[in-house]
Design an enzyme around this catalytic site. Sequence first.
Site, short mmCIF file in Angstrom:
data_model
loop_
_atom_site.label_atom_id
_atom_site.label_comp_id
_atom_site.label_asym_id
_atom_site.label_seq_id
_atom_site.Cartn_x
_atom_site.Cartn_y
_atom_site.Cartn_z
N ASP A 1 47.04 31.11 23.25
CA ASP A 1 46.73 30.01 24.17
C ASP A 1 45.75 29.04 23.52
O ASP A 1 45.12 29.36 22.51
CB ASP A 1 46.22 30.52 25.52
CG ASP A 1 45.10 31.55 25.38
OD1 ASP A 1 44.56 31.71 24.27
OD2 ASP A 1 44.77 32.19 26.39
N ASN B 1 40.83 36.99 37.04
CA ASN B 1 41.80 36.63 38.09
C ASN B 1 43.19 37.19 37.78
O ASN B 1 44.17 36.80 38.40
CB ASN B 1 41.87 35.12 38.23
CG ASN B 1 42.26 34.43 36.92
OD1 ASN B 1 42.44 35.10 35.90
ND2 ASN B 1 42.39 33.12 36.95
N HIS C 1 44.80 36.78 34.93
CA HIS C 1 45.61 35.98 34.00
C HIS C 1 45.83 36.74 32.69
O HIS C 1 45.02 37.57 32.29
CB HIS C 1 45.01 34.59 33.76
CG HIS C 1 43.78 34.53 32.92
ND1 HIS C 1 42.91 33.47 32.93
CD2 HIS C 1 43.25 35.39 32.01
CE1 HIS C 1 41.93 33.67 32.08
NE2 HIS C 1 42.10 34.83 31.51
N GLU D 1 47.84 31.55 34.57
CA GLU D 1 46.93 31.67 35.71
C GLU D 1 47.73 32.06 36.96
O GLU D 1 48.91 31.71 37.09
CB GLU D 1 46.26 30.31 35.95
CG GLU D 1 45.41 29.80 34.79
CD GLU D 1 44.04 30.45 34.73
OE1 GLU D 1 43.96 31.69 34.61
OE2 GLU D 1 43.04 29.71 34.78
#
Length: 244
Positions: free
Chosen positions: A67, A136, A138, A143
């Site tokens: 990423d 979270n 991810h 996401e």
Amino acid sequence: MRVIVADNYEKLSALAAAEFAAAVGANPRATVMPATGNTPMGMYQELAKLRENDGTDFTGLTVFQLDAYRDIGRDDFRSLYGWMMRSFVEPLGIPEQAVVRLAGDAIDPELECASFEQRVHEAGGIDITILGLGPNGHLGFNEPPSLPDAPTRRVPLTPESLVSNSVYWGGEEQVPTEALTAGMTILLAAKQVLLVVSGESKQGILARTLDGPIAPGNPASYLQQLPNVIVFADRAAWGDRALP
Ligand code: PGA
């Protein structure tokens, strides 16, 4: 999915490194996708030690970037490409030409994502991914909510990721608000996934990832459906639950 609980972060790092080194031993020309973030750093240091002390050879690997922040050049201090090069590629002696960058600063991000997917496809997919677990849920910057067929794409970061990433760069105002991420399709199709999870702050999301509903609200939950996933957790992340 297999879960290994290590006594502490050092042991987690050594165990995960040993697993990765064994996989590379079996397939020295593997394609790999290593995460940045704090958790895998101990593992990467262990891999560098294996190279130095045991002569483990990582030089045949091809590395794909997981990423990238949007609009951040490779020389910016926040470049995830730079972080991956310093922590993984260079210490393992992998030539720079064997790295496929996901260019967050591409003028046309949609085209960049499509050509990155094409490179992964041409390489026959990813053999081994090393992932951290976002607070979270991810994976990379997939996401929540992310569907399992989410492609490589441009994404806005959630408020939770802006906060968690602020730890890396000295404040939330330093964190770019968008990213490009390798898609869920690439991650879930990997032949092997090593997920490293450390620290008390990950207890809740780790429990949901292992036992919670499989749903877009926790992208990591899709790993439950895969046989080829090894989760390395330390005791702090595992908590008081019975050991697996
Ligand atoms: P961390 O990040 O390893 O720094 O906890 C994990 C992630 O956000 O994916």
